[in-house]
Design an enzyme around this catalytic site. Structure first.
Site, PDB file in Angstrom:
ATOM      1  N   GLU A  49      46.315  37.821  65.296  1.00  0.00           N
ATOM      2  CA  GLU A  49      46.523  37.473  63.893  1.00  0.00           C
ATOM      3  C   GLU A  49      47.562  36.387  63.680  1.00  0.00           C
ATOM      4  OE1 GLU A  49      49.318  41.019  64.616  1.00  0.00           O
ATOM      5  OE2 GLU A  49      47.448  40.195  65.404  1.00  0.00           O
ATOM      6  N   ASP A  93      56.957  32.179  43.570  1.00  0.00           N
ATOM      7  CA  ASP A  93      56.474  33.546  43.370  1.00  0.00           C
ATOM      8  C   ASP A  93      56.693  34.035  41.937  1.00  0.00           C
ATOM      9  OD1 ASP A  93      55.996  33.393  46.094  1.00  0.00           O
ATOM     10  OD2 ASP A  93      57.917  34.310  46.610  1.00  0.00           O
ATOM     11  N   CYS A 120      48.033  45.467  70.028  1.00  0.00           N
ATOM     12  CA  CYS A 120      49.371  45.785  70.546  1.00  0.00           C
ATOM     13  C   CYS A 120      49.552  47.301  70.651  1.00  0.00           C
ATOM     14  CB  CYS A 120      50.446  45.124  69.692  1.00  0.00           C
ATOM     15  SG  CYS A 120      52.061  45.043  70.499  1.00  0.00           S
ATOM     16  N   TYR A 121      50.406  47.906  69.819  1.00  0.00           N
ATOM     17  CA  TYR A 121      50.529  49.366  69.829  1.00  0.00           C
ATOM     18  C   TYR A 121      49.160  50.000  69.584  1.00  0.00           C
ATOM     19  CZ  TYR A 121      52.033  54.080  68.444  1.00  0.00           C
ATOM     20  OH  TYR A 121      52.190  55.451  68.352  1.00  0.00           O
ATOM     21  N   GLY A 179      53.041  48.262  66.219  1.00  0.00           N
ATOM     22  CA  GLY A 179      54.120  49.126  65.763  1.00  0.00           C
ATOM     23  C   GLY A 179      55.265  49.076  66.750  1.00  0.00           C
ATOM     24  N   HIS A 187      48.648  39.496  69.992  1.00  0.00           N
ATOM     25  CA  HIS A 187      48.463  39.475  68.536  1.00  0.00           C
ATOM     26  C   HIS A 187      47.527  38.327  68.135  1.00  0.00           C
ATOM     27  CE1 HIS A 187      51.453  42.505  67.303  1.00  0.00           C
ATOM     28  NE2 HIS A 187      52.093  42.135  68.401  1.00  0.00           N
ATOM     29  N   LYS A 203      52.324  34.099  50.941  1.00  0.00           N
ATOM     30  CA  LYS A 203      52.738  32.906  50.218  1.00  0.00           C
ATOM     31  C   LYS A 203      51.573  31.969  49.919  1.00  0.00           C
ATOM     32  CE  LYS A 203      56.432  31.823  49.388  1.00  0.00           C
ATOM     33  NZ  LYS A 203      57.268  31.993  48.165  1.00  0.00           N
TER      34      LYS A 203
END
Length: 511
Positions: free
Chosen positions: A171, A227, A82-83, A55, A169, A367
């Protein structure tokens, strides 16, 4: 009962990316805002584990997102990112400080100590950092499990309570062993089985909209991009002839793209398709506008007005369908996330619309997941795997005021660049590649005469999620050929440059 992981959202830009990484490992992830679920609801929800997201706030600020420390006593494994690490430390009695000179952004080498989260991960590897605050003192019961040259607590753990946290991070793809760390948390700590599959989405989504839209007429906003195309085919399977696709040719498309879209969807998918020539309408509204956010909002509102008018011509239409995907949502500032840019179909929507409801079947997908759905639906790979094209079109690739002259220049330059990349057999190397017409003119020389023409920027990025991206190292020969052709074949261009900025700090598009 389906096993699931709770991603507790504290406003980070990567919140959905975390969920996506979990789903990649065949574990279902559910995102809930931190202020819309209680510890009791979490306890009763049957979650195998919890992930605190990052965040933009400082945990010691009273206005920042906080949570009930009772969550640490639920007996459910938790991973803070992180946060999320700072929040975990703060809730457990640790000390958080702001680094005067120790901020870390980008790739950083991290040194790890043994723990269940880092099982099988090298002692030293590259991670992706993005922080100013840090854990100065770990809480009682926790041990520091990773450090960097500037961060004394890059990770911590209370293994007795299955509480883990990292300042970096895991991820994002730039963290070299992030996937392995998440795998260790899911399977080593949370003991997940990994039996969730992405192909479950298609069947459940078709059935959901078959019931939800029963008897309703649906108007689908079709741009011809990946999309909106996937959304259209998905909904066509659910509602059949009650779906009408409206393709708005707003004058901001790439070279020959309007004709391609019409040909494919009329002949290949046999859908009800209306092509609306709205070029003059859009360009007149954009005349004199230079501010990027204003461009996007004008385009978003004008799209809706065209759809409303076409809906009235059709008679009563109940539902507007769009191909919104999750990166659109989070970059437009959904929840507590910071606004990066408004997307024409999210932040650009006007307050009042003339439809009963809006349906966005791909809103929670990234995506690559959208592409997987498209293939599952039987859409040809050459359409599903084509590179993305933004809904506002060339409006976000012409910097400054948009004019017919500038659009014509950009269309030709962009077509040449894409031709050169394709001719070199590199079309699969970048995830997205295109030209941008900057708002700068520069001096050049042609035929021994002075010229004063536009500067074109070429952009190519490589990514698997479009939340982060690295600039593509295209061969110099390809760039040289593209530059030579553009300056020789496109009137009014005197200079070509190549963008070598990653995301972050840049975004993929220039505006």
């Amino acid at each position: 009962m389906q096993e699931k992981i709770l991603v507790l959202d504290f406003g980070g830009q990567y919140n959905m990316l975390i969920a996506r990484r979990v789903r990649e490992q065949h574990v279902y992830a559910e995102i809930r805002p931190y202020n819309r679920i209680t510890p009791d609801e979490i306890r009763e929800g049957g979650y195998r584990g919890i992930i605190f997201t990052g965040g933009p706030n400082s945990v010691y600020d009273s206005a920042s997102p906080h949570y009930d420390p009772a969550i640490l006593e639920l007996g459910i494994p938790i991973l803070g990112i992180c946060y999320g690490q700072q929040l975990m430390a703060w809730m457990a009695g640790g000390e958080i400080a702001s680094a005067e000179s120790g901020s870390e952004y980008g790739k950083v080498t991290v040194r790890l100590s043994p723990c269940a989260l880092f099982d099988g991960v090298p002692e030293s590897s590259v991670c992706w950092m993005s922080h100013t605050d840090y854990v100065k003192t770990v809480p009682v019961g926790f041990a520091v499990t990773a450090v960097t040259d500037n961060c004394p607590c890059a990770a911590m753990a209370d293994e007795a309570r299955a509480l883990y946290a990292v300042q970096f991070h895991p991820e994002v793809t730039h963290t070299a062993f992030g996937r392995e760390m998440l795998h260790n948390f899911l399977f080593g700590v949370c003991r997940c089985a990994g039996d969730w599959r992405m192909d479950d989405f298609v069947g459940s989504a078709v059935e959901k909209y078959r019931v939800q839209l029963a008897g309703k007429r649906v108007l689908c906003a079709l741009s011809g991009g990946v999309d909106s195309s996937v959304a259209a085919v998905l909904l066509h399977r659910a509602v059949g002839e009650r779906l009408t696709c409206v393709f708005v040719d707003h004058g901001l498309l790439r070279k020959d793209e309007g004709d391609l879209v019409e040909r494919v969807f009329r002949r290949q998918f046999n859908m009800n398709l209306i092509r609306v020539d709205a070029r003059e309408r859009f360009l007149s509204r954009l005349a004199g506008v230079t501010e990027p956010e204003k461009k996007r909002k004008i385009i978003g509102e004008e799209f809706i007005r065209v759809f409303e008018e076409e809906g009235r011509k059709l008679g009563h239409v109940d539902v507007l369908a769009q191909g919104t995907i999750y990166p659109d949502v989070i970059e437009s500032g959904a929840g507590d996330a910071s606004v990066i840019k408004s997307h024409h179909n999210v932040g650009g929507l006007p307050d009042v619309i003339d439809f009963e409801s809006i349906v966005e079947p791909l809103r929670d997908l990234f995506k690559d997941e959208v592409r997987a759905v498209g293939l599952e639906l039987g859409i040809p790979a050459e359409l599903v795997m084509r590179q993305p094209f933004p809904g506002p079109g060339l409006a976000v690739r012409v910097l400054g005021e948009i004019t017919e002259e500038k659009l014509a220049v950009l269309r030709e330059a962009d077509a040449i660049f894409r031709q050169e990349v394709d001719a070199a057999g590199l079309s699969d190397a970048p995830s997205q590649y295109f030209a941008v017409l900057t708002n700068n003119r520069s001096v050049g020389v042609m035929g021994d005469a002075r010229t004063y023409g536009w500067t074109v920027a070429l952009r190519a990025v490589t990514t698997d999620d479009f939340m982060t991206a690295d600039w593509t190292r295209l061969p110099f020969e390809v760039l040289a050929s593209a530059s030579s052709r553009i300056t020789n074949e496109v009137k009014s261009v005197s200079r070509v440059v190549y963008d070598i900025t990653s995301k972050p700090p840049a975004t993929v598009e220039w505006e």
